[in-house]
Every structure is written in structure tokens, then in C-alpha cells.
Design a protein around this motif. Structure first.
Motif, PDB file in Angstrom:
ATOM      1  N   LEU A 107      11.777  -4.308   0.257  1.00  7.76           N
ATOM      2  CA  LEU A 107      12.131  -3.664  -1.002  1.00  7.76           C
ATOM      3  C   LEU A 107      12.161  -2.154  -0.862  1.00  7.76           C
ATOM      4  CD1 LEU A 107      12.656  -3.862  -4.055  1.00  7.76           C
ATOM      5  CD2 LEU A 107      10.173  -3.891  -4.402  1.00  7.76           C
ATOM      6  N   LEU A 108      11.200  -1.599  -0.123  1.00  9.51           N
ATOM      7  CA  LEU A 108      11.164  -0.152   0.061  1.00  9.51           C
ATOM      8  C   LEU A 108      12.362   0.330   0.875  1.00  9.51           C
ATOM      9  CD1 LEU A 108       7.353   0.399   0.759  1.00  9.51           C
ATOM     10  CD2 LEU A 108       8.600   0.865  -1.345  1.00  9.51           C
ATOM     11  N   LYS A 109      12.728  -0.434   1.902  1.00 11.23           N
ATOM     12  CA  LYS A 109      13.901  -0.051   2.698  1.00 11.23           C
ATOM     13  C   LYS A 109      15.168  -0.095   1.862  1.00 11.23           C
ATOM     14  CE  LYS A 109      12.179  -1.305   7.297  1.00 11.23           C
ATOM     15  NZ  LYS A 109      12.337  -2.211   8.462  1.00 11.23           N
ATOM     16  N   ARG A 110      15.295  -1.128   1.025  1.00 13.31           N
ATOM     17  CA  ARG A 110      16.472  -1.219   0.162  1.00 13.31           C
ATOM     18  C   ARG A 110      16.549  -0.018  -0.775  1.00 13.31           C
ATOM     19  NH1 ARG A 110      18.742  -5.905  -3.791  1.00 13.31           N
ATOM     20  NH2 ARG A 110      19.107  -6.911  -1.800  1.00 13.31           N
ATOM     21  N   ALA A 111      15.390   0.432  -1.230  1.00 11.52           N
ATOM     22  CA  ALA A 111      15.361   1.577  -2.139  1.00 11.52           C
ATOM     23  C   ALA A 111      15.482   2.911  -1.406  1.00 11.52           C
ATOM     24  CB  ALA A 111      14.079   1.545  -2.957  1.00 11.52           C
ATOM     25  N   GLY A 112      15.567   2.873  -0.083  1.00 16.23           N
ATOM     26  CA  GLY A 112      15.685   4.109   0.679  1.00 16.23           C
ATOM     27  C   GLY A 112      14.390   4.835   0.895  1.00 16.23           C
ATOM     28  N   VAL A 113      13.278   4.119   0.804  1.00 14.71           N
ATOM     29  CA  VAL A 113      11.966   4.731   1.000  1.00 14.71           C
ATOM     30  C   VAL A 113      11.564   4.563   2.462  1.00 14.71           C
ATOM     31  CG1 VAL A 113       9.532   4.682   0.356  1.00 14.71           C
ATOM     32  CG2 VAL A 113      11.287   4.251  -1.383  1.00 14.71           C
ATOM     33  N   ASN A 114      11.295   5.659   3.128  1.00 10.05           N
ATOM     34  CA  ASN A 114      10.876   5.635   4.522  1.00 10.05           C
ATOM     35  C   ASN A 114       9.391   5.951   4.593  1.00 10.05           C
ATOM     36  OD1 ASN A 114      10.953   5.569   7.338  1.00 10.05           O
ATOM     37  ND2 ASN A 114      11.278   7.785   7.454  1.00 10.05           N
ATOM     38  N   THR A 115       8.621   4.976   5.070  1.00  8.34           N
ATOM     39  CA  THR A 115       7.169   5.140   5.136  1.00  8.34           C
ATOM     40  C   THR A 115       6.753   5.462   6.565  1.00  8.34           C
ATOM     41  OG1 THR A 115       6.871   3.541   3.344  1.00  8.34           O
ATOM     42  CG2 THR A 115       4.946   4.035   4.694  1.00  8.34           C
ATOM     43  N   VAL A 116       6.017   6.561   6.738  1.00 10.81           N
ATOM     44  CA  VAL A 116       5.464   6.933   8.035  1.00 10.81           C
ATOM     45  C   VAL A 116       3.955   6.773   7.942  1.00 10.81           C
ATOM     46  CG1 VAL A 116       5.188   8.755   9.742  1.00 10.81           C
ATOM     47  CG2 VAL A 116       7.344   8.560   8.479  1.00 10.81           C
ATOM     48  N   ALA A 117       3.400   5.856   8.743  1.00 15.41           N
ATOM     49  CA  ALA A 117       1.976   5.546   8.670  1.00 15.41           C
ATOM     50  C   ALA A 117       1.270   5.995   9.939  1.00 15.41           C
ATOM     51  CB  ALA A 117       1.774   4.050   8.470  1.00 15.41           C
ATOM     52  N   ILE A 118       0.108   6.596   9.795  1.00 14.55           N
ATOM     53  CA  ILE A 118      -0.726   7.025  10.917  1.00 14.55           C
ATOM     54  C   ILE A 118      -2.138   6.534  10.652  1.00 14.55           C
ATOM     55  CG2 ILE A 118      -1.631   8.976  12.216  1.00 14.55           C
ATOM     56  CD1 ILE A 118       0.813  10.577  11.310  1.00 14.55           C
ATOM     57  N   GLY A 119      -2.735   5.834  11.602  1.00 14.89           N
ATOM     58  CA  GLY A 119      -4.078   5.329  11.405  1.00 14.89           C
ATOM     59  C   GLY A 119      -4.807   5.150  12.708  1.00 14.89           C
ATOM     60  N   ARG A 120      -6.059   4.831  12.603  1.00  8.39           N
ATOM     61  CA  ARG A 120      -6.891   4.513  13.754  1.00  8.39           C
ATOM     62  C   ARG A 120      -7.621   3.211  13.465  1.00  8.39           C
ATOM     63  NH1 ARG A 120      -4.109   8.008  14.969  1.00  8.39           N
ATOM     64  NH2 ARG A 120      -4.555   9.960  16.082  1.00  8.39           N
ATOM     65  N   GLY A 121      -7.557   2.292  14.400  1.00 11.74           N
ATOM     66  CA  GLY A 121      -8.145   0.965  14.182  1.00 11.74           C
ATOM     67  C   GLY A 121      -7.031  -0.045  13.989  1.00 11.74           C
ATOM     68  N   ALA A 122      -7.165  -1.209  14.625  1.00 18.73           N
ATOM     69  CA  ALA A 122      -6.097  -2.206  14.602  1.00 18.73           C
ATOM     70  C   ALA A 122      -5.773  -2.670  13.190  1.00 18.73           C
ATOM     71  CB  ALA A 122      -6.499  -3.405  15.467  1.00 18.73           C
ATOM     72  N   ASN A 123      -6.787  -2.749  12.334  1.00 18.23           N
ATOM     73  CA  ASN A 123      -6.560  -3.235  10.960  1.00 18.23           C
ATOM     74  C   ASN A 123      -6.812  -2.143   9.929  1.00 18.23           C
ATOM     75  OD1 ASN A 123      -5.994  -5.746  12.000  1.00 18.23           O
ATOM     76  ND2 ASN A 123      -8.052  -6.572  11.617  1.00 18.23           N
ATOM     77  N   SER A 124      -6.563  -0.890  10.292  1.00 16.87           N
ATOM     78  CA  SER A 124      -6.843   0.223   9.375  1.00 16.87           C
ATOM     79  C   SER A 124      -5.985   0.153   8.119  1.00 16.87           C
ATOM     80  CB  SER A 124      -6.637   1.567  10.082  1.00 16.87           C
ATOM     81  OG  SER A 124      -5.291   1.693  10.527  1.00 16.87           O
ATOM     82  N   ALA A 125      -4.811  -0.482   8.189  1.00 11.13           N
ATOM     83  CA  ALA A 125      -3.921  -0.582   7.027  1.00 11.13           C
ATOM     84  C   ALA A 125      -4.073  -1.922   6.317  1.00 11.13           C
ATOM     85  CB  ALA A 125      -2.472  -0.389   7.468  1.00 11.13           C
ATOM     86  N   PHE A 126      -5.200  -2.575   6.539  1.00 11.29           N
ATOM     87  CA  PHE A 126      -5.397  -3.931   6.025  1.00 11.29           C
ATOM     88  C   PHE A 126      -5.184  -4.018   4.514  1.00 11.29           C
ATOM     89  CE2 PHE A 126      -7.986  -7.542   4.651  1.00 11.29           C
ATOM     90  CZ  PHE A 126      -7.602  -8.509   5.550  1.00 11.29           C
ATOM     91  N   PHE A 127      -5.633  -3.004   3.767  1.00 10.77           N
ATOM     92  CA  PHE A 127      -5.568  -3.068   2.310  1.00 10.77           C
ATOM     93  C   PHE A 127      -4.348  -2.366   1.717  1.00 10.77           C
ATOM     94  CE2 PHE A 127     -10.086  -3.679   3.177  1.00 10.77           C
ATOM     95  CZ  PHE A 127     -10.336  -4.803   2.431  1.00 10.77           C
TER      96      PHE A 127
END
Length: 571
Positions: free
Chosen positions: A414-434
Motif C-alpha cells: 500500500l505504501l509503495k502504491r501511494a509513492g511512500v519510500n521508507t528507509v529503515a535503519i536498525g540494530r538487532g535482527a528483530n528491531s522492527a518487530f513492532f
């Protein structure tokens, strides 16, 4: 001693008032009572400003109706009641409780005449407990049976590149299926059809017994519904077709069955009747039973009403904070010898259900806790109930659903269709879990482990509370949903019954005299349930955050609410 003196003083006043009413020759033969809608077990008192400035009054509840029927039954001058039954939107367990109260009233030698307008299946089944059923000439009896439908949104969501991942303990834990599947699973169809068969058989049996017909005759009549009032009378489903003003003459024609005539044809409204009824005498009670209600979706924070009809987090919320406060108040109150835990909840947060479960177990060590189910007490609702010493439910209640699931929306497309580009930076394999828009495989493995741990804890709670070994519990768990009748057979609950039976059981466990008319103390948390609130600017952000988090849900896939198309009758 002071309370005994005040009760003696009140009773003296009531005896004087009763004598005055007899001298004035105030008489009551039939009393008209109107019921309809949700008919909750306990109705909250409207806010003071609504009572003072808007004339709002407390809506009729089952507890209030029970009190009125007991009062009327204890007055020898009352011959019976005319029960105007409007469309009932409550669940089937409430219908069974209503039938029990009507039958109990009739067993006291009183007559019940049910007056219907355009009854559906549920409303007509409730009326079958009466002596006589009447309807106006233009009425339609829409007793067309049971019907259910589930709308699946997976393909619709895919059109906007949105999907939902659901991780559940088994295919029977189907609360997330409408979002994640394009069609009904075999397991879901199996349990829906089983529950429909059980409920339909109970409906047929009730009508057949009340109207003196065979089950085959009742099924044939249902298959040809709806009927006009005249056709329904010819088929023996109602006793008379008449307008409201013709009812006194109809009662006069049946007065011989009551052992008299004349004044018995008088019908008065409840507000008028209560000024002529004999006032009952009060009895002293040193110790009483308290009631704590758990209604709505179980979640964190205080009990509240979320204004948006969003699944899982909208509507009526049973806040763990409020419920825990109430349980601790009950523990501290020296007048309370036992506690009824009234549960009418499809579940919710597994974490908050466990917090409430802990307080129930802790309270039960000091004072017996008896859980009594409303129309539904399943998943998280059953989790909480399993901490009580004894569990009761009506045969038509919906319970079980022992299991958990995690629902996680995937919004990357949905975000790609809307033209939203997300750049994520984290540490830890499951840091984006939530917060991840598209969960990775490592996150899915973590979710699976989380589900397994939560499910094991749920089963452990039930196994301990119900004294069922875990190997024997597994065939009953896995998200499988049961009727109250089945749950009693399998040991998930102890006995059939509603609030009156639960009160007697609590009194027995606490060593109190068995008295079904004893008052109940409704225990709150010190906070009134909030009405729908205004829409603050940060609410949408909070709701979106709530939905995106992969929370463990102990949630039932079925609902008794008419707004959710599950297990409802054709209207």
C-alpha cells in the motif's frame, strides 16, 4: 445492631403503608411490562446530569426484571402479567434466562400473556415460555430459523496492495480468517455448522414443547415462514389475534382458568401498579455476595467505550485496570462473603486476561469466586473464568475458544502504491518487530514462538483451574468453540444456570443461607464507564499504532452482536 434497627423501622413503615393501601382498596390484577433490545444482565445508571435534565432512567435489565417479577409474584392480589415483547437483540443465553424467569413466575400460580408485534425467531422463542401468545392482525411472525454469513476481505484488501498475516494456534482459531482468507476454512465451517445444528435443535424443541407439536411439525412450519398473524393462529403458533384494546375482554374470557372474573381483566402499567402493590419486608443480611462485571473486549487501561467500530479495539472495552481495582475492592470489603464474576466478553488481549486471571485466583483464596457467563465468555473471557472456583453458564452460551493468535497487517504494498519510500535503519535482527511494514522470516519465527508460549500458558491456567490434565484438554482447546451445554459435558464449566443459580452457589460456598432474593452488591472500580468521547487529533495515530503492533489476542471469532454477521437469525 444499628442496621437491624433500621430494617425494623423500614418494615414498620412498609406495614403501615400496606395497611393504608388496603384501606384505599387499591387493586391490581394484571400488570403490563415491556421488554426488548439488548436486555443486559446489569444496566449502568445514566449520569446524574442525564437523569436530572433529560429525564433519563435506568434501562430495563434482567436483574431489574427479575426483581419486578419476584415482587409481583409475592403479592396475592396479582393474577399475572401482560408481557409486551419487542424485538430482542440479546444473545441466546439471555433468552434462556428470560424463559426461566417467566416459568418461575408461572410456578408461583401466576399467568403470563405474551403480546408480540413482528417477532423474529429469538423473540418468538422467548414468548414460548408464556401461558398465552397474542398478536395484532397485521403482525408478521418472522420465525424463519437461523442464518449466518461471514464476509472475507482478503481479495478486497489485495486490490489496494494491503494484506494481513495471521498466526494462530490451530485452524480452529479463526478470528483472523475474514482478513487473511478468501473463503471459509473446513474447520471453521465444521464448528459453525455444529453450533447452528445445536441451536436450531434447541429452538425446535422449545417451540414443540410450548405449542404441543412434534419436532417435524415445527420444522415444517419454520420452512414456510414468515406467516401472517391469522395463519400463525390457524397453525397453533399463537392463541389469539387481537388489538391491544381487545386484550381485557380476552383476559375476561379466560378468567375462569384463574379462579375468578371481573377485576382480573384490569391491566395497569408498571408505574401505576407499584403504587398499589404490597411492599415486601426487608430481611437483615450480615454478609452479602458482590458482583463484578466483565463486558466487552478485554484490553489494558480503564473500562471505556471507544467511539469507532474498529475490530478488536473498538466498542465496549473491559479494561484490566478497572477490573483489577474492583477485584481488590471486593477483597477488602468485610461485608462481602463471596463474589460473582459476570462475564460477557469474546476475549481480547491475552496479557490483560492473564492479569485479571491472577487477581481472580488471588481473591478466590480468601473468598469464593463464582464465574457466571452471559451470552458469550470465550477465549480471553474463558481465560478469566478459569480462575474462579466454580463456573456456570446457560446451555445457549458461547464459550471455549481456548487459544491465541496474532494479527499483523502488511502495508508495504500500500505504501509503495501511494509513492511512500521508507528507509529503515536498525540494530538487532528483530528491531522492527513492532513497526515493520513487511515482517521478515526471522520475525515470523519469533511470532510463532510467542504464540506457542502464550498458548501453553493459557492451557496451563485452564488445566489447573478446571483440574483437567493437559493431554485431555488439548482436544477441547486449539480455538474450538463450544456451546454451554457442550462445555458442561466436557468439564469446561460446572453446571448450567444464570445469575440466580450462581448466587445460590456462591452463598453455599461462603456458608451463607441460600436465598435467591438476597441483594447483590455491584462493585465498581471507582470510575464510571466512559461514554463515547470526542475525536482528539491524536486518536487516529493511536489506533493505527494499536492495530500495527503484533499483540497476542485471545479472541472469539463469533459474536452475538447483530452488527456482526455471526450466528444471527434472519430478520
Amino acid at each position: 445492631m444499628l442496621s437491624v434497627f433500621f430494617i425494623w423501622l423500614i418494615n414498620l413503615t412498609r406495614r403501615t403503608r400496606n395497611l393504608w393501601r388496603r384501606l384505599l382498596r387499591r387493586r391490581v390484577a394484571y400488570v403490563r411490562l415491556s421488554i426488548g433490545g439488548a436486555l443486559p444482565e446489569f444496566a449502568p445508571l445514566p449520569p446524574w446530569w442525564a437523569r436530572r435534565f433529560l429525564g433519563a432512567s435506568m434501562p430495563l435489565s434482567m436483574s431489574n426484571l427479575r426483581h419486578r417479577l419476584e415482587w409481583l409474584a409475592s403479592d396475592p392480589q396479582v393474577c399475572g402479567i401482560v408481557l409486551d415483547i419487542n424485538t430482542l437483540t440479546c444473545g441466546w443465553a439471555t433468552i434462556e434466562s428470560l424463559q426461566q424467569e417467566i416459568r418461575r413466575f408461572r410456578e408461583r400460580g401466576k399467568r403470563v400473556v405474551a403480546r408480540l408485534t413482528n417477532p423474529d425467531t429469538k423473540t418468538y422463542v422467548a414468548a414460548c415460555a408464556a401461558d398465552l401468545i397474542v398478536a395484532p392482525p397485521a403482525a408478521l411472525l418472522n420465525v424463519t430459523g437461523l442464518y449466518t454469513e461471514v464476509r472475507f476481505l482478503k481479495d478486497a484488501l489485495a486490490k489496494v496492495d494491503l494484506s494481513v498475516e495471521v498466526t494462530a494456534v490451530s485452524p480452529y482459531k479463526t478470528a483472523g480468517d475474514p482478513l487473511a482468507r478468501p473463503d471459509m476454512s473446513p474447520e471453521n465451517r465444521e464448528q459453525i455448522e455444529r453450533l447452528l445444528d445445536l441451536r436450531y435443535a434447541a429452538i425446535v424443541e422449545t417451540i414443540a414443547t410450548a405449542r404441543r407439536k412434534t419436532p417435524d411439525e415445527v420444522r415444517a412450519l419454520i420452512d414456510t415462514a414468515p406467516w401472517s398473524a391469522q395463519r400463525a393462529q390457524e397453525a397453533g403458533l399463537i392463541d389469539a389475534v387481537l388489538y391491544e384494546d381487545e386484550l381485557p375482554a380476552f383476559l375476561a374470557s379466560h378468567a375462569g382458568k384463574d379462579g375468578g372474573a371481573g377485576s382480573e381483566t384490569q391491566i395497569v402499567e408498571w408505574a401505576q401498579a407499584r403504587r398499589a402493590l404490597r411492599l415486601p419486608m426487608l430481611r437483615p443480611h450480615r454478609r452479602l455476595v458482590g458482583v463484578i462485571t466483565i463486558e466487552g473486549t478485554i484490553a489494558a487501561g480503564p473500562s471505556r467505550q471507544n467511539p469507532l467500530p474498529i475490530p478488536l479495539i473498538g466498542g465496549l472495552i473491559a479494561g484490566s485496570e478497572s477490573i483489577i481495582q474492583a477485584l481488590r475492592q471486593a477483597e477488602r470489603n468485610p461485608r462481602l462473603a463471596a463474589v460473582l464474576l459476570y462475564i460477557n466478553s469474546p476475549g481480547g488481549s491475552a496479557f490483560d486476561s492473564d492479569l485479571i486471571w491472577r487477581e481472580v485466583r488471588r481473591l478466590d483464596r480468601r473468598k469464593p469466586v463464582v464465574a457466571v457467563m452471559g451470552d458469550v465468555a470465550a477465549s480471553g473471557g474463558y481465560y478469566v473464568a478459569s480462575g474462579a472456583r466454580t463456573i456456570l453458564a446457560q446451555p445457549g452460551a458461547v464459550t471455549g475458544s481456548i487459544g491465541v493468535l496474532i494479527i499483523r497487517p502488511v502495508i508495504e504494498g500500500l505504501l509503495k502504491r501511494a509513492g511512500v519510500n521508507t528507509v529503515a535503519i536498525g540494530r538487532g535482527a528483530n528491531s522492527a518487530f513492532f513497526v515493520s511494514d513487511a515482517p521478515a522470516e526471522a520475525e515470523r519465527s519469533a511470532i510463532r514462538a510467542l504464540i506457542d508460549d502464550s498458548y501453553a500458558l493459557f492451557k496451563q491456567r485452564v488445566s489447573t483451574g478446571r483440574n483437567i490434565p493437559e493431554p485431555a484438554l488439548e482436544p477441547l482447546a486449539g480455538g474450538r468453540v463450544w456451546s454451554g451445554r457442550e462445555a458442561c459435558e466436557y468439564g469446561l464449566i460446572d453446571a448450567s444456570g444464570g445469575v440466580p443459580e450462581a448466587l445460590l452457589k456462591a452463598q453455599e460456598l461462603a456458608g451463607l443461607p441460600r436465598d435467591r432474593t438476597a441483594p447483590l452488591i455491584l462493585i465498581g472500580s471507582g470510575r464510571e464507564r466512559l461514554p463515547p468521547q470526542s475525536f482528539p487529533k491524536d486518536m487516529m495515530e493511536g489506533l493505527i499504532t494499536e492495530l500495527r503492533q503484533p499483540r497476542v489476542w485471545a479472541m472469539l471469532p463469533f459474536s452475538e452482536d447483530e452488527s456482526v454477521v455471526q450466528l444471527r437469525e434472519i430478520a
